[in-house]
Design an enzyme around this catalytic site. Sequence first.
Site, PDB file in Angstrom:
ATOM      1  N   GLU A 149       0.818  -1.198   0.000  1.00  0.00           N
ATOM      2  CA  GLU A 149       0.000   0.000   0.000  1.00  0.00           C
ATOM      3  C   GLU A 149       0.860   1.259   0.000  1.00  0.00           C
ATOM      4  OE1 GLU A 149      -0.976   0.954   4.527  1.00  0.00           O
ATOM      5  OE2 GLU A 149      -1.743  -0.992   3.914  1.00  0.00           O
ATOM      6  N   CYS A 191       3.515   8.339   1.458  1.00  0.00           N
ATOM      7  CA  CYS A 191       4.099   7.357   2.381  1.00  0.00           C
ATOM      8  C   CYS A 191       4.278   6.053   1.619  1.00  0.00           C
ATOM      9  CB  CYS A 191       3.135   7.181   3.552  1.00  0.00           C
ATOM     10  SG  CYS A 191       3.663   5.923   4.711  1.00  0.00           S
ATOM     11  N   CYS A 196       7.369  -7.373   7.432  1.00  0.00           N
ATOM     12  CA  CYS A 196       8.561  -6.891   8.128  1.00  0.00           C
ATOM     13  C   CYS A 196       9.006  -7.953   9.129  1.00  0.00           C
ATOM     14  CB  CYS A 196       8.267  -5.582   8.861  1.00  0.00           C
ATOM     15  SG  CYS A 196       9.728  -4.901   9.689  1.00  0.00           S
ATOM     16  N   CYS A 239       7.595  -5.602  15.697  1.00  0.00           N
ATOM     17  CA  CYS A 239       7.219  -4.673  16.775  1.00  0.00           C
ATOM     18  C   CYS A 239       5.810  -5.045  17.240  1.00  0.00           C
ATOM     19  CB  CYS A 239       7.273  -3.234  16.293  1.00  0.00           C
ATOM     20  SG  CYS A 239       8.937  -2.780  15.749  1.00  0.00           S
ATOM     21  N   CYS A 295       2.517  -3.266  15.757  1.00  0.00           N
ATOM     22  CA  CYS A 295       2.515  -2.938  14.321  1.00  0.00           C
ATOM     23  C   CYS A 295       1.879  -4.066  13.524  1.00  0.00           C
ATOM     24  CB  CYS A 295       3.950  -2.699  13.856  1.00  0.00           C
ATOM     25  SG  CYS A 295       4.085  -2.505  12.063  1.00  0.00           S
ATOM     26  N   CYS A 355      -1.779   2.263   9.007  1.00  0.00           N
ATOM     27  CA  CYS A 355      -0.766   1.229   8.814  1.00  0.00           C
ATOM     28  C   CYS A 355      -1.294  -0.198   8.592  1.00  0.00           C
ATOM     29  CB  CYS A 355       0.140   1.243  10.045  1.00  0.00           C
ATOM     30  SG  CYS A 355       1.630   0.317   9.853  1.00  0.00           S
TER      31      CYS A 355
HETATM   32  N1  SAH Z   1      10.025   0.177   9.886  1.00  0.00           N
HETATM   33  C1  SAH Z   1      10.147   1.572   9.966  1.00  0.00           C
HETATM   34  C2  SAH Z   1       9.226   2.334   9.033  1.00  0.00           C
HETATM   35  C3  SAH Z   1       7.843   1.810   8.852  1.00  0.00           C
HETATM   36  S1  SAH Z   1       6.792   1.930  10.267  1.00  0.00           S
HETATM   37  C4  SAH Z   1       9.977   2.043  11.390  1.00  0.00           C
HETATM   38  O1  SAH Z   1       9.557   1.261  12.240  1.00  0.00           O
HETATM   39  O2  SAH Z   1      10.296   3.197  11.646  1.00  0.00           O
HETATM   40  C5  SAH Z   1       6.407   3.665  10.276  1.00  0.00           C
HETATM   41  C6  SAH Z   1       5.925   4.177  11.608  1.00  0.00           C
HETATM   42  O3  SAH Z   1       4.604   3.703  11.907  1.00  0.00           O
HETATM   43  C7  SAH Z   1       6.810   3.747  12.751  1.00  0.00           C
HETATM   44  O4  SAH Z   1       7.138   4.827  13.570  1.00  0.00           O
HETATM   45  C8  SAH Z   1       5.923   2.755  13.455  1.00  0.00           C
HETATM   46  O5  SAH Z   1       6.285   2.626  14.778  1.00  0.00           O
HETATM   47  C9  SAH Z   1       4.565   3.331  13.258  1.00  0.00           C
HETATM   48  N2  SAH Z   1       3.471   2.379  13.503  1.00  0.00           N
HETATM   49  C10 SAH Z   1       3.447   1.064  13.227  1.00  0.00           C
HETATM   50  N3  SAH Z   1       2.288   0.513  13.614  1.00  0.00           N
HETATM   51  C11 SAH Z   1       1.560   1.496  14.157  1.00  0.00           C
HETATM   52  C12 SAH Z   1       0.260   1.541  14.734  1.00  0.00           C
HETATM   53  N4  SAH Z   1      -0.520   0.483  14.794  1.00  0.00           N
HETATM   54  N5  SAH Z   1      -0.173   2.734  15.196  1.00  0.00           N
HETATM   55  C13 SAH Z   1       0.603   3.835  15.099  1.00  0.00           C
HETATM   56  N6  SAH Z   1       1.830   3.851  14.572  1.00  0.00           N
HETATM   57  C14 SAH Z   1       2.307   2.684  14.099  1.00  0.00           C
HETATM   58 FE1  SF4 Z   2       8.721  -3.316  11.010  1.00  0.00          FE
HETATM   59 FE2  SF4 Z   2       6.436  -2.321  11.871  1.00  0.00          FE
HETATM   60 FE3  SF4 Z   2       8.527  -2.439  13.498  1.00  0.00          FE
HETATM   61 FE4  SF4 Z   2       8.531  -0.670  11.460  1.00  0.00          FE
HETATM   62  S1  SF4 Z   2       7.147  -0.679  13.229  1.00  0.00           S
HETATM   63  S2  SF4 Z   2      10.194  -2.059  12.109  1.00  0.00           S
HETATM   64  S3  SF4 Z   2       7.391  -1.877   9.929  1.00  0.00           S
HETATM   65  S4  SF4 Z   2       7.447  -4.203  12.627  1.00  0.00           S
END
Ligand code: SAH
Ligand code: SF4
Length: 394
Positions: A116, A129, A136, A140, A143, A365
């Site tokens: 996306e 974006c 990934c 995390c 996420c 996201c």
């Molecule tokens: N992997 C990279 C970039 C992609 S994630 C990173 O982690 O920075 C982009 C941003 O979206 C990150 O700051 C991540 O922590 C945030 N993010 C992921 N899942 C989310 C969620 N459910 N709600 C809010 N922010 C989220």
């Molecule tokens: Fe990967 Fe999501 Fe963590 Fe970014 S926030 S590093 S996309 S698992």
Amino acid sequence: MTDIQATDFEALDRLEAEEKAKTPSKKVNLLGLSPKKMDEFFEGLGEKKFRTQQMLKWIHQIGESDFDKMTNMSKAMRTKLAEVAEISLPEIVMDKTSVDGTRKWVMKMPGGSSIETVYIPEKERGTLCISSQIGCALDCSFCSTGKQGFNRDLSVAEIIGQLFVASQSLDTPGEKRVRRITNVVMMGMGEPLLNFDNVVDSMELMLNDFAYSLSKRRVTLSTSGVVPMMDKLGDLADVSLAVSLHAGNDKLRDVLVPINKKYPIKELIAATNRYLAKLPDRRKATIEYTMMKDVNDSTQDAEEIAEVLKNTPCKINLIPFNPFPNSGYERPSNNRVYRFRDLLHERGFIVTIRSTRGDDIDAACGQLVGQVEDRTRRQQKYIELHQVNDSDAV
Ligand code: SAH
Ligand code: SF4
């Protein structure tokens, strides 16, 4: 079995064409060549380097994918190009615009997975974006992309293809180009620093004057903290940096962002400072802080991150958690987010709160991709079922 007579050339041609369509193309996809690699490509054809500028313009600024329409190249040149190269574009499977102007594309990649891309228009700028991987590996805990696991890296063509598609839809092509995409953030699916070479090549195209000519200040790479790669990036590029912090102590960050166990907060902040010091100008890092109710939204959390960031030139972006099914986390109340912001303000930080946009088209996201992939999986099951039935019939 098809019954072909020895003289049935038409049928043979048809079969050959069908076979060809089944095997993946061996041609070079020019969409995914960085300026340097495009130079090498034209050199290999015995052509001068100025062809690179012409080709970058045709593809990325004009949006042309048919060599025959590239009128400043000779007929012989165009024929040669068609033999060895192609301009293969992503397939758009969904294109939706929210009532607030946020627009989202879902593109299908070879192999069937989808990614996306989201465009967020604001008063003074338009931000795209984009994703760097399908899924990934870093997992995390909050996420949805991480929860899907890792599928594969995106190629340069697939990364820059997202900007290509958005730019073709939003910008006015030609000499009098009106640019609606002013900023690109690598904040979609995936960890860009774990797809390093392809991401660096893609960013070169974003910045190149003959391609997207974006300002290096307006191209931002977001990382969860792959420390060695942050140093490597600083040696090769000078784009803006966003760091996903989310916690001010290692105990909590170990849970939220597991890569913290390998590269803890102290090392992450030191790497951020090193990156900023290498930049030719005085730029701030963006610190992303996803806020989860009763997890990292207390006064003590604010105090901890103020302490962690006290020597880092930065602006803090608070992201209220975007809920998804079975995440186990909740979004804090607005008052709680405002209080957190005020505490950081009082300690001298610049703080912004990311507004929720495109709710009606699931522009948060990972969510829309999930829906499409489910459907694709259902389709796959349906096809498999039919194949079983067909072979039963033989
Ligand atoms: N992997 C990279 C970039 C992609 S994630 C990173 O982690 O920075 C982009 C941003 O979206 C990150 O700051 C991540 O922590 C945030 N993010 C992921 N899942 C989310 C969620 N459910 N709600 C809010 N922010 C989220
Ligand atoms: Fe990967 Fe999501 Fe963590 Fe970014 S926030 S590093 S996309 S698992």
